[in-house]
Design an enzyme around this catalytic site. Structure first.
Site, PDB file in Angstrom:
ATOM      1  N   ARG A  43       0.862  -1.184   0.000  1.00  0.00           N
ATOM      2  CA  ARG A  43       0.000   0.000   0.000  1.00  0.00           C
ATOM      3  C   ARG A  43       0.895   1.230   0.000  1.00  0.00           C
ATOM      4  NH1 ARG A  43      -4.243  -2.197  -1.643  1.00  0.00           N
ATOM      5  NH2 ARG A  43      -5.906  -2.868  -0.228  1.00  0.00           N
TER       6      ARG A  43
ATOM      7  N   GLU B 235      -3.831   7.789  -5.230  1.00  0.00           N
ATOM      8  CA  GLU B 235      -3.988   7.124  -6.526  1.00  0.00           C
ATOM      9  C   GLU B 235      -5.217   7.673  -7.228  1.00  0.00           C
ATOM     10  OE1 GLU B 235      -4.002   2.879  -6.001  1.00  0.00           O
ATOM     11  OE2 GLU B 235      -2.045   2.851  -5.062  1.00  0.00           O
TER      12      GLU B 235
ATOM     13  N   HIS C 150      -1.030   0.529  -9.988  1.00  0.00           N
ATOM     14  CA  HIS C 150      -1.740  -0.419  -9.117  1.00  0.00           C
ATOM     15  C   HIS C 150      -2.327  -1.572  -9.929  1.00  0.00           C
ATOM     16  CE1 HIS C 150      -3.836  -0.760  -4.953  1.00  0.00           C
ATOM     17  NE2 HIS C 150      -3.633  -1.952  -5.472  1.00  0.00           N
TER      18      HIS C 150
END
Lengths: 325, 325
Positions: free
Chosen positions: B233, B262, B281
């Site tokens: 993360r 993000e 991601h």
């Protein structure tokens, strides 16, 4: 060697001398030379170390090799010295088998992962500050065939299998149950089996039999989503056929570390194809590779100097060190 | 479940519904909703499937969850639903443990090979049609520490070791002889051991204990030639500290698939750093991942519907599925 005179060793190396040569200079009269001086250096030389392994200078200077007994080349592929004058002579040829196995295997696995994870596109998107999620491929259970069953091909097969891929090989003699490859196909009839594989890895030695083996017929027989990886020699490939297969979607991509003309000419369409990874003949060249190459030569030099058998002796008719089909 | 009425299942999914839901629609009254409709959908719902796993909508709608008994999230990390209302309730929380293990492991190995073989620079040089030979690194016998000993961390450790690297782990409880990691360090005192490793891989769950664990102190303790890889993360990292460490050469590079914000904002300096690989991601998101996520949920749904024990139950105090320290 057991005479009282030091043997004469010619070293073809251009401007940059090989490292770590001091111990050999204690045992031999060493003549460092570039291509222009090679004929002079070969006269009365007992041995030749081709350190500049991509040089094509040896055939032209061969006429001067009046007492040469041994030629060692600082590469795995011996095609630059596979000319009739050497092949038909009694000069023993040895190569640098083993130095590049692991680094080339890692390079091939890296290229496969780069395709699967779309890394090249990520680099381009990053340069545009663009966040674009994509789905990626897994390599687990994907298949690869490694064409060339020498030590580099074996190292590739072992590493790809360790990473979860399904691997086969291809060489002169088809067989089952090979320790590294399992199935080994006959490279002579690649159209019959090449269509089964997701990744086709070329690492065969360049010989009259393998030159141009990857042509339109071979690319047509591959799966449309197959990728082709060449870490052998550029002349294994008919480059125009590869460009056409990539452009038409007959194959999905190529990672090319070697080319029929090196450096790759600026006008080559391969530079700008999105599905092509170009690298400059560096797949084997890890930090320390030059020392490792001289280490292999020095080991053989000590054997030769002591009159013991050399290792890595090339079969000059086959064009490689035989042992593994 | 064994009553005569169908249970009510709320599915938080935004515009795009999850695939493969037909079998579940046979067994439950399914309410698909986006964030705005979540409170309405939660009223009298028995279960909630958080398919839009990065949504932060659950805490705001939680007041409406008057009879919820089970919440399943379509991700490995459960930090988006780790709020007091859920933590202190009797609602059982399950996650999608297992789906991403192999694909993230492959991504990490790929990034390590991309650093070692200088692939990002090859992409840039190719775009300039520039042939520039470089020496590369080998990964064999290089060391990596994987911080996070859950199933993803274990898959990473196994794959890196299979590829020839030397691997250790870090988790809550230090120990020796772990089947996947060998040595497991205590992640609480990372300054004492992080300087031993060439690659530092972050895949710990995001909890109060791990938030910001990669800060200036951690980066200062790493080797100057170490690379940092984050597939956990973004909030595990103090981003400003990472940027400073990369800029000053306190570490050699970073491959980042996750970020504290993000999508990564266009003004982030990470986009343009030569020694940084940015990806959006996506490390776990293989072709078919959405079906696999629904498959994990559907398996648990059948268990729940039949009154059998659920799998992948999260310890809401720890913030992850316990089992491996």
């Amino acid at each position: 060697m057991s005479g009282t005179e030091s043997p004469v060793l010619a070293v073809l190396c251009g401007d940059k001398h090989p490292p770590d040569m001091e111990p050999i200079e204690q045992m031999a009269a060493v003549r460092y030379t570039d291509a222009d001086g090679l004929a002079d250096a070969l006269r009365d030389a007992d041995a030749l170390f081709v350190y500049d392994f991509l040089s094509s200078a040896v055939p032209d200077a061969w006429h001067a090799a009046n007492r040469l007994r041994w030629l060692h080349i600082a590469s795995a592929g011996v095609d630059p010295v596979m000319f009739p004058g050497l092949r038909d002579s009694d000069v023993v040829l040895t190569n640098s088998r083993g130095v590049f196995d692991n680094s080339i295997a890692e390079y091939v696995l890296g290229q496969i992962l780069a395709f699967a994870k779309d890394f090249a596109r990520s680099v381009k998107l990053q340069s545009e500050r663009t966040w674009l999620h994509r789905e990626s491929e897994r390599i687990q259970d994907r298949s690869a065939v490694v064409i060339g069953t020498g030590p580099i091909g074996r190292a590739i097969a072992r590493l790809l299998r360790a990473a979860g891929m399904s691997v086969a090989g291809a060489g002169r003699t088809p067989r089952e149950g090979d320790a590294d490859f399992g199935t080994v196909h006959a490279s002579g009839n690649l159209g019959e089996w090449i269509g089964e594989y997701d990744y086709v890895v070329a690492v065969a030695p360049l010989t009259e039999q393998t030159k141009g083996m990857f042509d339109t017929r071979a690319f047509d027989a591959m799966k449309d989503d197959a990728r082709f990886i060449n870490v052998g020699r550029g002349e294994l490939v008919v480059t125009g056929d590869l460009v056409a297969a990539l452009g038409s979607g007959h194959i999905a991509g190529a990672a090319l570390d070697v080319f029929d003309i090196e450096p790759l000419p600026a006008e080559s369409p391969l530079w700008t194809m999105d599905n092509v990874h170009v690298s400059p003949h560096m797949s084997g060249d890890f930090v320390g590779w030059r020392n490792a190459l001289v280490g292999v030569f020095a080991d053989n030099f000590r054997r030769w100097h002591a009159g013991r058998p050399l290792v890595n002796i090339v079969d000059k008719q086959l064009g490689y060190v035989p042992s593994s089909g």
